[in-house]
Design a protein around this motif. Sequence first.
Motif, short mmCIF file in Angstrom:
data_model
loop_
_atom_site.label_atom_id
_atom_site.label_comp_id
_atom_site.label_asym_id
_atom_site.label_seq_id
_atom_site.Cartn_x
_atom_site.Cartn_y
_atom_site.Cartn_z
N ASN A 46 48.43 40.28 40.37
CA ASN A 46 47.45 39.19 40.29
C ASN A 46 46.13 39.72 39.75
OD1 ASN A 46 49.29 37.44 41.39
ND2 ASN A 46 48.55 37.71 43.47
N ARG A 47 45.51 38.93 38.91
CA ARG A 47 44.21 39.29 38.36
C ARG A 47 43.12 39.04 39.41
NH1 ARG A 47 43.91 42.14 34.18
NH2 ARG A 47 41.98 41.16 33.62
N VAL A 49 39.81 37.57 41.12
CA VAL A 49 39.22 36.23 41.06
C VAL A 49 37.85 36.32 40.38
CG1 VAL A 49 38.40 34.30 42.46
CG2 VAL A 49 40.41 35.60 43.17
N ARG A 50 37.58 35.37 39.53
CA ARG A 50 36.27 35.33 38.86
C ARG A 50 35.24 34.70 39.78
NH1 ARG A 50 35.83 37.34 33.75
NH2 ARG A 50 37.77 37.25 32.61
N ASN A 59 32.38 32.09 50.49
CA ASN A 59 33.46 32.00 49.50
C ASN A 59 33.69 33.34 48.79
OD1 ASN A 59 34.09 29.37 50.01
ND2 ASN A 59 32.83 28.53 48.36
N LEU A 63 37.21 35.34 48.83
CA LEU A 63 37.91 35.72 47.60
C LEU A 63 38.03 37.24 47.49
CD1 LEU A 63 36.33 33.16 45.11
CD2 LEU A 63 38.63 33.13 46.10
N ASP A 67 41.42 39.32 46.99
CA ASP A 67 41.59 40.35 45.96
C ASP A 67 42.08 41.67 46.55
OD1 ASP A 67 40.97 38.82 43.78
OD2 ASP A 67 38.90 39.51 43.62
#
Length: 96
Positions: A46-47, A49-50, A59, A63, A67
């Motif tokens: 998985n990449r 999160v931006r 948040n 995230l 990650d």
Amino acid sequence: MKQTLILIATAFACLMAAGCASTPFIRPAVPPQLERADTTLTAACNRPVRLTVEMTQRNIERLWTADRKALIDCGKRHGALVDFYNDRDARLRGTE
């Protein structure tokens, strides 16, 4: 001279007979069947999160935790993939 001709004729006959001898059939070696790694081990990770400027601290931390979990999972899968190939190669070499 006559002995030389007899010697040459005998040598020629021996060489002809040796060339006509049958040889046993040699089967070519069968290449090993390589197993493929499980697709769950070769799946892309998985990449990350931006993050955006509008996100709250809560948040961002949530995230970041996601990650970190994805990174740990990816590391475990790649470690299992390395173990798979090491095991397979050892069995091909005959050294388990």
